[in-house]
Design a protein around this motif. Structure first.
Motif, mmCIF file in Angstrom:
data_model
loop_
_atom_site.group_PDB
_atom_site.id
_atom_site.type_symbol
_atom_site.label_atom_id
_atom_site.label_comp_id
_atom_site.label_asym_id
_atom_site.label_seq_id
_atom_site.Cartn_x
_atom_site.Cartn_y
_atom_site.Cartn_z
ATOM 1 N N LYS A 1 0.825 -1.218 0.000
ATOM 2 C CA LYS A 1 0.000 0.000 0.000
ATOM 3 C C LYS A 1 0.855 1.261 0.000
ATOM 4 N N ARG B 1 -8.439 2.540 0.028
ATOM 5 C CA ARG B 1 -7.914 1.225 0.369
ATOM 6 C C ARG B 1 -7.011 0.775 -0.782
ATOM 7 N N LYS B 2 -6.295 -0.312 -0.568
ATOM 8 C CA LYS B 2 -5.317 -0.782 -1.555
ATOM 9 C C LYS B 2 -5.967 -1.022 -2.917
#
Length: 124
Positions: free
Chosen positions: A94, A113-114
Motif C-alpha cells: 500500500k 484502500r489498496k
C-alpha cells in the motif's frame, strides 16, 4: 584455517591478507579465525588469486562505462520508487501504491484502500 596453496596470489594480496590478519588478532580474534577472515576478505575484494591466461571477463573501457551508467540509473530509479518494468500493481504494498499515486497527483489517495488505489492508478 584457509585451504589450498597461496602461490597464485600476488605479493600485494599476500601483504594485504597479512595486514588484515594482524588487525583481527589485535582485536582478540584467534589466529586461525583471523587468517581465515583475512583471506576471505582478500578473495571478496579481488576475486581470489591472480591467474595467468586472462581467465577473467574483460570489458572494453566503453562497455565498463556503459555498465556503470546503467547501474547508476537503476540505483536512482530504486531510490525514487520507480517500479521495475513489468511490476504489477497488485504486487506492490500500500505504501508503494500511495507513493505512486502521489507522484501522479491522484486526489483522495490518503483515504483509499489498496484495491481503490490500484483502480485509480490504472485509470490515471
Amino acid at each position: 584455517m584457509p585451504r589450498g596453496s597461496k602461490d597464485k596470489y600476488t605479493d600485494k594480496q599476500k601483504r594485504k591478507a597479512e595486514h588484515i590478519e594482524e588487525s583481527y588478532e589485535e582485536r582478540g580474534v584467534s589466529r586461525d579465525e583471523a587468517e581465515a577472515r583475512a583471506w576471505a576478505t582478500v578473495n571478496k575484494q579481488s576475486g581470489g588469486g591472480e591467474r595467468s591466461g586472462g581467465s577473467g571477463q574483460k570489458k572494453s573501457p566503453g562497455a565498463k562505462a556503459e555498465s556503470r551508467r546503467s547501474s547508476a540509473r537503476r540505483a536512482v530509479a530504486t531510490r525514487h520508487g520507480v517500479p521495475r518494468p513489468g511490476q504489477r500493481l497488485e504486487a506492490m504494498n500500500k505504501q508503494e501504491l500511495l507513493e505512486r499515486a502521489r507522484r501522479q497527483n491522484i486526489r483522495g489517495r490518503s483515504s483509499m484502500r489498496k484495491q481503490e488505489l490500484i483502480e485509480a492508478l490504472r485509470k490515471a
